[in-house]
Design a protein around this motif. Structure first.
Motif, PDB file in Angstrom:
ATOM      1  N   GLU A   1      -2.336   3.666  -3.344  1.00  0.00           N
ATOM      2  CA  GLU A   1      -2.346   2.649  -4.395  1.00  0.00           C
ATOM      3  C   GLU A   1      -1.995   1.285  -3.821  1.00  0.00           C
ATOM      4  O   GLU A   1      -1.196   1.180  -2.894  1.00  0.00           O
ATOM      5  CB  GLU A   1      -1.307   3.006  -5.462  1.00  0.00           C
ATOM      6  N   THR A   2      -2.537   0.232  -4.391  1.00  0.00           N
ATOM      7  CA  THR A   2      -2.232  -1.119  -3.934  1.00  0.00           C
ATOM      8  C   THR A   2      -1.616  -1.928  -5.075  1.00  0.00           C
ATOM      9  O   THR A   2      -2.127  -1.927  -6.194  1.00  0.00           O
ATOM     10  CB  THR A   2      -3.520  -1.816  -3.445  1.00  0.00           C
ATOM     11  N   HIS A   3      -0.460  -2.543  -4.748  1.00  0.00           N
ATOM     12  CA  HIS A   3       0.196  -3.418  -5.721  1.00  0.00           C
ATOM     13  C   HIS A   3       0.339  -4.799  -5.120  1.00  0.00           C
ATOM     14  O   HIS A   3       0.552  -4.935  -3.927  1.00  0.00           O
ATOM     15  CB  HIS A   3       1.592  -2.904  -6.072  1.00  0.00           C
TER      16      HIS A   3
ATOM     17  N   ASN B   1       0.847  -1.182   0.000  1.00  0.00           N
ATOM     18  CA  ASN B   1       0.000   0.000   0.000  1.00  0.00           C
ATOM     19  C   ASN B   1       0.879   1.226   0.000  1.00  0.00           C
ATOM     20  O   ASN B   1       1.632   1.459   0.940  1.00  0.00           O
ATOM     21  CB  ASN B   1      -0.868   0.027   1.272  1.00  0.00           C
TER      22      ASN B   1
END
Lengths: 343, 334
Positions: B318-320, B314
């Protein structure tokens, strides 16, 4: 391992007896075998000269070769262990040439020849003393250099350099000496086992046996030295005393043989290798006796080869020993990765 | 069994004496070495480990002070007594390739044998016992030249054992050995110390093994001199920090090893349920210049590690998701 040592000792003793016999019966003068036996038993023989040759030439020569071979081989082994260097030897480290310089000094500077020096007992002792001092000085120098030079090969090269310096000193002495002196020195330099007369033989034997006895007494510390000096010290070996005794022992042995038989090359260097390869061990308990016996056998063999031409003369000893010794060293160097005692 | 001080040193100065010049390496050392214990001497190169060992082995004299072995001043020992009291294993090259293992170990009996070094029944029994103890009996008739480095070291230890000394000093016995042999040798030495009630002192750079197996540590450094104590006492009193006076390495208290000091340009929050996974995640991130925080803080990226194939990052809303360390480290974490 112990059994192997005894087995080889017995075989070698047999070979030595055989070779001694050959040396007794064959020589540059043809003497019938029966006459040799009669002469030995002190009986009348057809020619008076035969009896003289057997007693005054062949017997002392055999005993001299026997002792010389053992002396040179023994001192070679002691040097190899003391310097932890399988390529060390009395000739390569310049100890031979040190003894030669001592002899040259007595013979040439003293104005005498080997003949006059050989005849009188004082001459005998002065030659031995000269050789002893010469060899001890070189040995001391090498020991000193060994504390400065850690590389074994470099130490050997230093020994060779010392050899060159003593050689040039000898050349210089030759330059100022009489023609007769130079000639007798040259003959001596070729090496032979006939330099000891029957009268001198007991003294010669006494010195040699003393040196050999000393080497046998050093078996235990020599074994410890295989682990290097620090390990040996930890095992209770007095390094200084052991080094001094090794110095004296090799000094006596090299000096006495060089004084009378000339600077004999290769026996000291090669014989310990032959013994190690035969026995497959570096353990001096069996290695030292077998080295001494092998040295004797090889010396007798060399002496036999020297008289091969028969009536026409005697081959110089130093023409024979390298032919036998050098191939052994080359073999050992080529195979050093396979040979355990190198690793 | 009451532990006995085999070595006692008071106010000991060690160093070199050449002619009239003295070069002191350490001064006012006080220490004891006990039987039944494995003690490891740790220190940087040049800290004086070898000098200390050589002094204890009487290869070089102490400059000043009292050094007693079994209550008797070391300098009063004769060569023979010393060889029966102190056994050494060195890094020196030996020239005994042409001896069998049995013969070499047999040389260790020299302090006890007679003039020609002949071995009697009792000597043979002791040699066989030592060969069994170090686990090299099956190679007894092999040439020492044919051994591996680890086996050779075992042979030298067996040699020290048959000397029947209460004190054994070893100079870096595990140098040049692979990890298997290193562990084996250290384990063996610990076993010998305990089972045979020997006082064993060894110098080593193998801190990992030393912390696991040594009963006592001796930490030697130029700045702090010699610190002695039980391994854990020394670690938890932060003595390991002073062992190397370098800024770029750091002792890790959890793992018991030294790490290079991380230059942390960035911070990241890591959360992970599993300890092992967390350890290796931090390891990877440290290497890439991240300082890992375990408590949550706003405004910092947050990495959630579910498993070795599932990483959730996080960052600024944004989340990857990543499926391996390879993917994770190649992404722009900042």
């Amino acid at each position: 391992m112990k059994n192997k040592g005894i087995t080889y000792s017995l075989i070698l003793t047999f070979i030595i007896l055989l070779l001694a016999g050959c040396n007794l019966f064959f020589g540059s003068v043809d003497i019938p075998a029966k006459a040799v036996i009669h002469a030995l038993l002190g009986e009348e023989v057809a020619k008076a000269s035969w009896s003289f040759i057997v007693w005054e030439s062949r017997v002392p020569q055999i005993v001299t070769a026997l002792l010389c071979g053992a002396a040179l081989a023994g001192s070679g082994l002691m040097l190899q262990t003391a310097f932890n260097n399988p390529l060390a030897g009395p000739s390569i480290l310049g100890i031979n040439s040190g003894a030669s310089l001592g002899v040259a000094f007595v013979m040439l500077a003293g104005g005498g020849t080997i003949a006059t020096a050989g005849v009188t007992l004082s001459g005998f002792f002065s030659i031995v003393l000269g050789a002893f001092i010469g060899s001890m000085i070189v040995m001391g120098l090498i020991l000193f250099f060994s504390t400065l030079i850690k590389s074994n090969i470099m130490l050997l090269i230093t020994g060779i350099m010392i050899g060159y310096i003593t050689s040039s000193a000898i050349s210089l002495l030759n330059f100022f000496a009489t023609a007769e002196g130079v000639h007798s020195y040259m003959i001596w330099g070729m090496g032979n086992f006939s330099g000891v007369s029957l009268e001198q033989l007991p003294y010669f034997a006494l010195f040699t046996l003393a040196g050999l006895l000393l080497s046998i007494l050093l078996i235990k510390p020599l074994n410890a030295l295989l682990l290097g000096t620090r390990y040996a010290e930890n095992l209770g070996v007095n390094i200084k005393r052991t080094r001094n005794l090794l110095l004296i022992s090799t000094g006596i042995l090299t000096a006495i043989t060089t004084a009378f038989c000339g600077p004999i090359a290769f026996i000291g260097l090669a014989v310990p290798h032959i013994a190690r390869l035969m026995l497959g061990t570096s353990n001096h308990n069996s290695l030292l006796p077998v080295t001494l016996l092998t040295g004797s056998a090889i010396a007798l063999l060399c002496n036999l080869i020297c008289i091969l031409p028969g009536e026409s003369g005697i081959i110089p000893l130093n023409a024979v020993t390298p032919v036998l010794g050098a191939p052994v060293i080359i073999y050992v160097i080529i195979n050093q990765r396979r040979i355990q005692y190198f690793n | 069994m009451e532990k006995q001080a085999v070595i006692t040193a008071q106010d000991l100065n060690i160093g070199y004496r050449t002619g009239k010049k003295e070069k002191t390496i350490h001064q006012h050392l006080n220490f004891q070495l006990y039987s039944g214990e494995l003690t490891c001497l740790l220190g940087a190169n040049g800290a004086g480990k070898s000098t200390l060992l050589r002094t204890l082995a009487a290869s070089q004299p102490a400059l000043n002070g009292n050094l007693k072995i079994l209550g008797k001043p070391l300098e009063q020992y004769t060569e023979k007594e010393r060889s029966r009291t102190i056994g050494v294993v060195l890094t020196d090259k030996t020239f005994a390739g042409g001896l069998t293992v049995y013969e070499l170990v047999g040389l260790g009996r020299q302090p006890h044998t007679g003039f020609f070094g002949r071995l009697n029944k009792n000597d043979h029994r002791i040699i066989e016992e030592a060969l069994n103890n170090v686990g090299i009996a099956h190679k007894a008739q092999s040439y020492t030249a044919e051994l591996s480095d680890g086996e050779r070291q075992k042979v030298m230890i067996a040699k020290a054992l048959v000397q029947e000394c209460p004190l054994i000093l070893l100079d870096e016995p595990t140098a040049f050995l692979d990890i298997v042999s290193r562990i084996e040798i250290m384990h063996l030495l610990h076993k010998l110390a305990v089972e045979q009630q020997k006082a064993i002192l060894l110098s080593t750079h193998d801190i990992e093994q030393a912390l696991v197996l040594s009963d006592k540590l001796w930490l030697l450094s130029k700045e702090q001199g010699l610190q002695c104590g039980v391994t854990e006492d020394l670690i938890l009193s932060h003595q390991m920090d002073g062992l190397f006076s370098r800024k770029d390495i750091q002792f890790n208290y959890e793992n018991g090893i030294y790490y290079p000091t991380v230059t942390r340009q960035h911070q990241i929050i890591v959360s992970c349920e599993e300890k092992t996974l967390l350890h290796w995640t931090i390891n990877a991130l440290n290497r890439h210049g991240f300082q890992c925080l375990l408590s949550s803080q706003p405004n910092l990226p947050h990495l959630k590690v579910i498993s070795a194939t599932e990483f959730i990052l996080n960052n600024k809303g944004e989340t990857h998701t990543f499926h391996s360390f390879d993917e994770l480290l190649n992404s722009n974490l900042r």
